[in-house]
Design an enzyme around this catalytic site. Sequence first.
Site, PDB file in Angstrom:
ATOM      1  N   CYS A  79      28.926  13.793 -25.215  1.00 31.06           N
ATOM      2  CA  CYS A  79      29.151  12.688 -24.960  1.00 31.06           C
ATOM      3  C   CYS A  79      28.184  11.651 -25.992  1.00 31.06           C
ATOM      4  CB  CYS A  79      28.573  12.037 -23.384  1.00 31.06           C
ATOM      5  SG  CYS A  79      28.385  10.631 -23.297  1.00 31.06           S
ATOM      6  N   GLU A 126     -13.554 -10.987  -2.442  1.00 37.28           N
ATOM      7  CA  GLU A 126     -12.836  -9.989  -1.661  1.00 37.28           C
ATOM      8  C   GLU A 126     -11.400  -9.999  -2.069  1.00 37.28           C
ATOM      9  OE1 GLU A 126     -12.994 -11.234   2.421  1.00 37.28           O
ATOM     10  OE2 GLU A 126     -15.227 -11.684   2.296  1.00 37.28           O
ATOM     11  N   CYS A 163      27.134  12.180 -16.465  1.00 37.80           N
ATOM     12  CA  CYS A 163      28.273  12.655 -17.344  1.00 37.80           C
ATOM     13  C   CYS A 163      27.899  14.022 -17.921  1.00 37.80           C
ATOM     14  CB  CYS A 163      28.239  11.731 -18.622  1.00 37.80           C
ATOM     15  SG  CYS A 163      29.236  12.176 -19.772  1.00 37.80           S
ATOM     16  N   CYS A 211      31.856   8.002 -22.892  1.00 36.88           N
ATOM     17  CA  CYS A 211      32.959   9.052 -23.427  1.00 36.88           C
ATOM     18  C   CYS A 211      34.191   9.081 -22.615  1.00 36.88           C
ATOM     19  CB  CYS A 211      32.368  10.425 -23.675  1.00 36.88           C
ATOM     20  SG  CYS A 211      31.884  11.182 -21.677  1.00 36.88           S
ATOM     21  N   LYS A 248      -7.610  -9.990  -2.025  1.00 32.41           N
ATOM     22  CA  LYS A 248      -6.774 -10.850  -1.028  1.00 32.41           C
ATOM     23  C   LYS A 248      -5.412 -10.063  -0.676  1.00 32.41           C
ATOM     24  CE  LYS A 248      -4.643 -15.609  -0.051  1.00 32.41           C
ATOM     25  NZ  LYS A 248      -3.329 -15.098   0.347  1.00 32.41           N
ATOM     26  N   LYS A 273     -15.786 -16.398  -1.326  1.00 26.02           N
ATOM     27  CA  LYS A 273     -16.453 -17.060  -0.492  1.00 26.02           C
ATOM     28  C   LYS A 273     -17.845 -17.432  -0.903  1.00 26.02           C
ATOM     29  CE  LYS A 273     -13.316 -14.790   2.560  1.00 26.02           C
ATOM     30  NZ  LYS A 273     -13.299 -13.687   3.825  1.00 26.02           N
ATOM     31  N   ASP A 309      -5.911  19.174  10.638  1.00 26.26           N
ATOM     32  CA  ASP A 309      -4.902  18.628  11.660  1.00 26.26           C
ATOM     33  C   ASP A 309      -4.622  19.368  12.978  1.00 26.26           C
ATOM     34  OD1 ASP A 309      -4.401  16.718   9.656  1.00 26.26           O
ATOM     35  OD2 ASP A 309      -2.452  17.196   9.091  1.00 26.26           O
ATOM     36  N   ALA A 310      -4.519  20.698  12.672  1.00 28.28           N
ATOM     37  CA  ALA A 310      -4.472  21.754  13.988  1.00 28.28           C
ATOM     38  C   ALA A 310      -5.622  21.613  14.909  1.00 28.28           C
ATOM     39  CB  ALA A 310      -4.192  23.089  13.179  1.00 28.28           C
ATOM     40  N   GLU A 311      -6.709  21.388  14.353  1.00 27.90           N
ATOM     41  CA  GLU A 311      -7.809  21.360  15.351  1.00 27.90           C
ATOM     42  C   GLU A 311      -7.890  19.861  16.014  1.00 27.90           C
ATOM     43  OE1 GLU A 311     -12.316  22.347  14.158  1.00 27.90           O
ATOM     44  OE2 GLU A 311     -10.926  22.419  12.238  1.00 27.90           O
ATOM     45  N   TYR A 312      -7.305  18.978  15.083  1.00 30.43           N
ATOM     46  CA  TYR A 312      -7.486  17.484  15.736  1.00 30.43           C
ATOM     47  C   TYR A 312      -6.363  17.635  16.928  1.00 30.43           C
ATOM     48  CZ  TYR A 312      -6.633  12.519  16.509  1.00 30.43           C
ATOM     49  OH  TYR A 312      -6.159  11.345  16.988  1.00 30.43           O
ATOM     50  N   ASP A 313      -5.066  18.207  16.537  1.00 28.05           N
ATOM     51  CA  ASP A 313      -3.843  18.285  17.521  1.00 28.05           C
ATOM     52  C   ASP A 313      -4.315  19.069  18.806  1.00 28.05           C
ATOM     53  OD1 ASP A 313      -2.391  16.793  15.962  1.00 28.05           O
ATOM     54  OD2 ASP A 313      -1.297  18.594  14.893  1.00 28.05           O
ATOM     55  N   ASP A 332      -2.310  -8.775   0.655  1.00 32.48           N
ATOM     56  CA  ASP A 332      -0.983  -9.284   1.141  1.00 32.48           C
ATOM     57  C   ASP A 332      -0.398  -8.665   2.390  1.00 32.48           C
ATOM     58  OD1 ASP A 332       0.525 -11.384   0.650  1.00 32.48           O
ATOM     59  OD2 ASP A 332       1.668 -10.471  -1.064  1.00 32.48           O
ATOM     60  N   CYS A 334      32.646   8.067 -17.191  1.00 29.54           N
ATOM     61  CA  CYS A 334      31.559   7.752 -18.008  1.00 29.54           C
ATOM     62  C   CYS A 334      31.923   6.528 -18.764  1.00 29.54           C
ATOM     63  CB  CYS A 334      31.072   8.882 -19.096  1.00 29.54           C
ATOM     64  SG  CYS A 334      29.713   8.640 -20.421  1.00 29.54           S
ATOM     65  N   LEU A 349      -6.458 -21.172   2.751  1.00 29.29           N
ATOM     66  CA  LEU A 349      -7.356 -21.369   1.620  1.00 29.29           C
ATOM     67  C   LEU A 349      -6.621 -22.000   0.984  1.00 29.29           C
ATOM     68  CD1 LEU A 349      -8.260 -17.324   1.223  1.00 29.29           C
ATOM     69  CD2 LEU A 349      -9.680 -19.361   1.891  1.00 29.29           C
ATOM     70  N   LYS A 380      -5.563 -16.787  -7.257  1.00 28.54           N
ATOM     71  CA  LYS A 380      -4.159 -16.157  -7.429  1.00 28.54           C
ATOM     72  C   LYS A 380      -3.846 -15.504  -8.434  1.00 28.54           C
ATOM     73  CE  LYS A 380      -1.560 -16.610  -4.197  1.00 28.54           C
ATOM     74  NZ  LYS A 380      -1.170 -17.283  -2.990  1.00 28.54           N
ATOM     75  N   TYR A 426     -11.966  -8.915   7.501  1.00 32.84           N
ATOM     76  CA  TYR A 426     -12.797  -9.762   6.629  1.00 32.84           C
ATOM     77  C   TYR A 426     -13.571 -10.737   7.156  1.00 32.84           C
ATOM     78  CZ  TYR A 426      -8.434 -12.240   6.727  1.00 32.84           C
ATOM     79  OH  TYR A 426      -7.222 -12.872   7.084  1.00 32.84           O
TER      80      TYR A 426
HETATM   81  S1  IVH Z   1     -10.387 -15.580   4.468  1.00 24.89           S
HETATM   82  C1  IVH Z   1     -11.164 -19.431   5.337  1.00 24.89           C
HETATM   83  N1  IVH Z   1     -10.328 -13.247   3.500  1.00 24.89           N
HETATM   84  O1  IVH Z   1      -5.145 -15.089   3.384  1.00 24.89           O
HETATM   85  C2  IVH Z   1     -11.075 -18.142   5.478  1.00 24.89           C
HETATM   86  N2  IVH Z   1      -8.110 -14.242   4.017  1.00 24.89           N
HETATM   87  O2  IVH Z   1      -4.736 -18.097   3.072  1.00 24.89           O
HETATM   88  C3  IVH Z   1      -9.407 -17.824   5.754  1.00 24.89           C
HETATM   89  N3  IVH Z   1      -6.190 -12.954   3.277  1.00 24.89           N
HETATM   90  O3  IVH Z   1      -4.087 -16.026   6.398  1.00 24.89           O
HETATM   91  C4  IVH Z   1      -9.331 -16.419   5.636  1.00 24.89           C
HETATM   92  N4  IVH Z   1      -7.245 -11.076   2.297  1.00 24.89           N
HETATM   93  O4  IVH Z   1      -3.965 -13.581   6.025  1.00 24.89           O
HETATM   94  C5  IVH Z   1      -9.565 -14.309   3.949  1.00 24.89           C
HETATM   95  N5  IVH Z   1     -10.356 -11.146   2.499  1.00 24.89           N
HETATM   96  C6  IVH Z   1      -9.742 -12.340   2.981  1.00 24.89           C
HETATM   97  C7  IVH Z   1      -8.255 -12.097   2.832  1.00 24.89           C
HETATM   98  C8  IVH Z   1      -7.486 -13.161   3.455  1.00 24.89           C
HETATM   99  C9  IVH Z   1      -6.081 -11.779   2.777  1.00 24.89           C
HETATM  100  C10 IVH Z   1      -5.144 -13.867   3.957  1.00 24.89           C
HETATM  101  C11 IVH Z   1      -5.091 -14.112   5.392  1.00 24.89           C
HETATM  102  C12 IVH Z   1      -5.139 -15.505   5.326  1.00 24.89           C
HETATM  103  C13 IVH Z   1      -4.693 -16.063   3.997  1.00 24.89           C
HETATM  104  C14 IVH Z   1      -5.427 -17.455   3.752  1.00 24.89           C
END
Ligand code: IVH
Length: 711
Positions: free
Chosen positions: A437, A112, A432, A417, A114, A296, A31-35, A116, A414, A81, A320, A232
């Site tokens: 107790c 992949e 407590c 007791c 998914k 996919k 970090d120091a070098e980077y800074d 959130d 408590c 999706l 899901k 992605y």
């Molecule tokens: S592909 C048809 N790949 O999921 C392609 N989506 O319901 C559509 N998401 O709004 C997206 N990881 O926010 C894809 N590896 C991933 C993903 C991904 C998260 C989310 C994305 C999208 C929602 C689709």
Amino acid sequence: MDVERELNALRDAIREHNYRYYVLDEPSIGDAEYDALMRRLRALEAEHPELITPDSPTQRVGSAPSEQFAKVRHPQSMLSLANALNREELAAWHARIRRLLGEEEPIAYVVEPKIDGLAMAITYRHGRLTVAATRGDGTVGEDVTPNVRTVHSVPLRLRPPTGGDEIPAVVPEQIEVRGEIYMRIADFEQLNSEQAAAGEKIFANPRNAAAGSLRQLNPQITAGRPLRFFAYSIGPISGVRLTSQWQTLAYLRALGFPVNDDIRRLESFDEVVRYCEAWMSRREHLAYEADGIVVKVDSFTQQAELGVVARDPRWAIAFKFPARESMTTLREIVVNVGRTGRMNPNAVLDPVVIGGVTVANATLHNEDYILSRDIRIGDRVTVKRSGDVIPKVVGPVTSARTGEERPWCMPSECPSCGEPVHREPDAADYYCVNAACPAQLVRRVEHWVGRGALDIVGVGEEQARLFVERGLIHDVADLYTLTPAHFEGITGYGPKRIANILQGIVASKERPFDRLIVGLGIRSVGETVAALLVRQYRSIEAIMSATEADLVAIPGVGPHIAEEIVRFFRHEPNRTLVSKLKAAGLCTEGTATPALAGAALVGKTFVLTGALPSLTREAATELIEAHGGSVTSSVSKKTDYLLVGDAPGGSKYIKAQQLGIPMVDEVGLRALIGAELSLRAGPRAEGEGQPTTERRAPSGSIVAAQMNLDL
Ligand code: IVH
């Protein structure tokens, strides 16, 4: 060197370090070098403001707050999706695409996690970031460019790809990169505690935190939030032709984007199903929230053939995971007293099914947690359940308030007791402090008879309560004074049951010494630390007279643990308890036992590289940590082992080779744990030197199981 040349060199160097740090997770300077580099760049730019470029690493936070976000029309819709909620729905999706593409045609899939977070479209012209927009409704999003520029893992400028392996060796004239802005779980929790401390808004989950942080009109605020990015897919692109999802991901990686390492290309649908199912349990160990797996079809030709229905492409589906959060009503807050006297507020909920399990109680941690989130009795609340962790109340749904809700505060006495409760000035918890107790004693007995401690069969919560309430015992040592006469007149306790219980109690005297230490219930002392103490001291008297300085000298025992141990034995009633236990015939001395398996890797640092045959990275990390070791992300002189998976040869491997760091494969790791186990299982030889596994292996050789047999 002229100023411009120096500026360019500095910017290139900083970009490279940013990339290594934020994208590869493999920093090569401290970090120091980077800074120092950043400071030099800032100073030069301050002297020559005319030479500042928008893609300079200093320009991540440059613009002033905006009034509102401008709308951006996506040149190509951002699709959503369709979901598959179980294996059957996934199979139905597969059957449909099979039918459409023809039964014989080979199909490859890209799977992949998914993530959130929230979807973004980031456009680059001639390699420079120009516009970043949220998904919005898929057709029109919001321009959040100044905010996205503050996210370090989003490159401001694309890296020129070196090509090879079907990766085009050019930066495209224009490309729209799509991906997810998200927050890691640990960062989210840290942010929430900072927000709580500052009296600011608490976020319900990492997704909301990411969205809330990104949609700030003031980019300075976004800059202070720990946001990350995963790429992605792509939208419109010119100047380069890509033919598959897998190739696209490799190309995105080559352009400098973070792409999830857990993405795979699979050639059969069976493998897809296995991957999805394996991920259901892996999910618990991830650094980020994933709500499913996106499957996919890899080939863009096949994707085009399958097409899109409404907003959902036929060529992809989201498998899901079961939900982990739900909403319900908080009926009451009750306070349970733990074995250390800690007052634990718990939520009594209207039962709600989360991920297939009915949840009726959840933790509320402590008073600050409740007050900072303004959780009230009668509130609709969000409840979260992840894996084996106790469900917790995340926060209230304030929009559902009726005005009937009642604020809560910690009782001043408590509930067990009736003694006044106490809170240390800087601590979050109330205690407590009454040593007598009954609620605490019940919990201490429960702990004493538990599996990891004295493992007394036939005694559980019910019996603990019974013994305490009837005044039969006043500490755990009194268990050893119980006789059949004590059970007289208690319904449900016939001669056979009584004999079983007493037999169980007597049998526990044979348990090894380290179990007794666990049973004492010293804060922060579990199986691993207990085993370390036994190995070091061999008798309870020796442990009791150890100072904090003596204790911290043991690898694996930190200052906090040392303090707890000393504090515990300084307390007179605890010393009396130990004498009583000794007099009752329990084992208060001994050498290391097989329980030391838990400490085989104490003080050892591992770095992981490549995929292991049967362990995920998270599982390998857990295994190492469970044995007292730790895992770090980059190889240095301090690394003890490189754990290598398939296809080694990356930068970590090369560095480890250069430094002569021993390498182990998965079998070797298991052998280290097993070998140490047998090494330490026997009595400790006088003058035992370093454990054999600390020897440095010849440069680059892989220590596998066989190589450890010469112990
Ligand atoms: S592909 C048809 N790949 O999921 C392609 N989506 O319901 C559509 N998401 O709004 C997206 N990881 O926010 C894809 N590896 C991933 C993903 C991904 C998260 C989310 C994305 C999208 C929602 C689709």
